[in-house]
Scaffold this active site. Structure first.
Site, short mmCIF file in Angstrom:
data_model
loop_
_atom_site.label_atom_id
_atom_site.label_comp_id
_atom_site.label_asym_id
_atom_site.label_seq_id
_atom_site.Cartn_x
_atom_site.Cartn_y
_atom_site.Cartn_z
N CYS A 1 -7.62 2.23 7.02
CA CYS A 1 -7.03 3.37 7.72
C CYS A 1 -8.12 4.27 8.28
O CYS A 1 -9.20 4.37 7.71
CB CYS A 1 -6.22 4.22 6.75
SG CYS A 1 -4.82 3.37 6.10
N THR A 61 0.83 -1.21 0.00
CA THR A 61 0.00 0.00 0.00
C THR A 61 0.86 1.26 0.00
O THR A 61 1.84 1.36 0.75
CB THR A 61 -0.92 0.01 1.24
OG1 THR A 61 -1.72 -1.17 1.22
CG2 THR A 61 -1.82 1.23 1.24
N GLY A 86 -2.51 -15.18 9.01
CA GLY A 86 -2.05 -16.57 9.02
C GLY A 86 -3.21 -17.52 9.25
O GLY A 86 -4.37 -17.11 9.36
N GLY A 99 2.86 -0.35 9.93
CA GLY A 99 2.58 1.09 9.94
C GLY A 99 2.73 1.77 8.60
O GLY A 99 3.11 2.94 8.55
N LEU A 100 2.48 1.03 7.52
CA LEU A 100 2.42 1.62 6.18
C LEU A 100 3.70 2.31 5.72
O LEU A 100 3.64 3.39 5.13
CB LEU A 100 1.28 2.66 6.16
CG LEU A 100 -0.08 2.24 5.66
CD1 LEU A 100 -1.11 3.33 5.98
CD2 LEU A 100 -0.04 2.04 4.16
N THR A 105 -6.12 -7.77 8.01
CA THR A 105 -5.82 -8.45 9.27
C THR A 105 -6.85 -8.13 10.36
O THR A 105 -7.47 -7.07 10.35
CB THR A 105 -4.42 -8.05 9.76
OG1 THR A 105 -4.31 -6.63 9.74
CG2 THR A 105 -3.35 -8.65 8.89
N LYS A 137 -10.59 -3.24 -0.63
CA LYS A 137 -10.01 -4.24 0.29
C LYS A 137 -10.65 -4.05 1.66
O LYS A 137 -10.43 -3.05 2.34
CB LYS A 137 -8.49 -4.04 0.37
CG LYS A 137 -7.77 -4.83 1.46
CD LYS A 137 -7.38 -6.20 0.99
CE LYS A 137 -6.59 -6.99 2.00
NZ LYS A 137 -5.16 -6.89 1.84
O1 RRO Z 1 1.43 -1.55 7.00
C1 RRO Z 1 0.74 -2.16 7.84
O2 RRO Z 1 1.00 -2.17 9.05
C2 RRO Z 1 -0.46 -2.92 7.44
C3 RRO Z 1 -1.34 -2.54 6.45
BR1 RRO Z 1 -1.13 -1.02 5.42
C4 RRO Z 1 -2.51 -3.32 6.21
O3 RRO Z 1 -3.35 -3.06 5.36
N1 RRO Z 1 -2.66 -4.45 6.96
C5 RRO Z 1 -1.80 -4.81 7.90
O4 RRO Z 1 -2.01 -5.84 8.57
N2 RRO Z 1 -0.69 -4.05 8.14
#
Ligand code: RRO
Length: 293
Positions: free
Chosen positions: A135, A51, A221, A77-78, A197, A169
């Site tokens: 988000c 992302t 998982g 954290g993207l 997740t 998503k």
């Molecule tokens: O980057 C992340 O921590 C993260 C994202 Br963007 C997401 O969509 N799902 C995730 O489990 N981690």
């Protein structure tokens, strides 16, 4: 029953139904390590990017990953190069992959999503755009994908900006995932993907404190597979648009369960960390199961 492996995902022609889950396979690093042989034996039928956000982000402080029984929790954290960095340095490499490219985008407001969709849609190399709606919207304080009305508002803002397929998503951290899927479809989403997740946390037994740097994270998982399967079944029953299903898929058998629940495609996520060629193996296993009938 699968007769042929070719799949049409919202107008995108794929050689088969197996994708990667966004953020679980670093194709650029893999190409650096494995070189051309990876291109020749690419493990997925389409590639979904990590992302991206409008501005670069460093991500969360460590610890970012924690193993759990049959799964893991992440709070990455993207981290990403931001829109400009992605378009300049990552997109040309990802566009050289032998499969259609889906770019995953996330904003903290409708406007940020609009900036991303507007920029990404102008690139011919991009087959589709995935809207990561897990988000928070800083204006409303809501996770966009947690409220049908938030989802509708986002679709209203971004749908007019692109003719490329939009894939919403979905987050599993909701009471009624079918209602959010319906809002996405009614707003013009061409497909939905799920699940992201599940919110979770772990305590570090050595300290008694939260194990992850920011306290909690997202569980993935095999631990989440039954939840993902139920949500896939629910969403398939709620909308007409195709569904890309994921959540703990480790084998062709797991993938077939999701396809039998009505998914058009499946995505491999956490299993890629254990076995970077899991996608290839799962494709072979799925094909063998289909032929066995
Ligand atoms: O980057 C992340 O921590 C993260 C994202 Br963007 C997401 O969509 N799902 C995730 O489990 N981690």
């Amino acid at each position: 029953m699968i007769q042929d492996t070719a799949v049409d995902l919202a107008g995108i022609k794929l050689a088969g139904p197996v994708l990667n889950a966004s953020g679980t396979f670093d194709a650029i690093a893999a190409l650096r390590v494995f070189g051309e042989p990876l291109r020749d034996a690419f493990p997925f039928d389409a590639f979904v990017s990590k992302t991206i956000t409008p501005e670069p982000r460093g991500g969360n402080p460590p610890v970012r990953l924690w193993e759990t029984p049959a799964g893991m929790i992440n709070s990455i954290g993207l981290p990403n190069k931001g829109l400009e960095g992605f378009l300049e340095s990552d997109l040309p490499v990802l566009a050289s992959l032998p499969v259609p490219l889906i770019v995953s985008v996330a904003g903290f407001s409708y406007e940020q999503f609009a900036v991303l969709v507007d920029a990404v849609t102008s690139r011919a190399e991009v087959a589709a755009i995935e809207l990561n709606v897990s988000c928070p919207n800083v204006k409303s304080g809501c996770i966009i994908g947690s409220e049908p009305l938030e989802m509708s508002g986002l679709m209203e803002r971004v749908r007019p900006l692109t003719e490329k397929p939009l894939i919403a998503k979905l987050t599993p951290n909701v009471t009624d995932v079918g209602a959010v899927a319906r809002a996405a479809e009614q707003g013009g989403a061409n497909a939905v993907s799920l699940i992201n997740t599940l919110r979770g946390m772990a305590i570090d037994p050595r300290t008694g404190d939260p194990a992850l740097g920011v306290g909690s994270g997202g569980l993935s998982g095999p631990a989440v597979r039954a939840v993902a399967l139920e949500m896939t079944h629910t969403v398939v029953g709620a909308i007409e648009a195709p569904v890309v299903a994921m959540g703990g898929i480790q084998s062709g058998r797991d993938a077939l369960d999701f396809i039998n629940a009505g998914a058009t495609c499946v995505a491999v996520g956490t299993e890629n960390f254990r076995d970077p060629l899991a996608g290839s193996r799962i494709r072979v296993e799925l094909r063998a199961l289909a032929l066995a009938g």
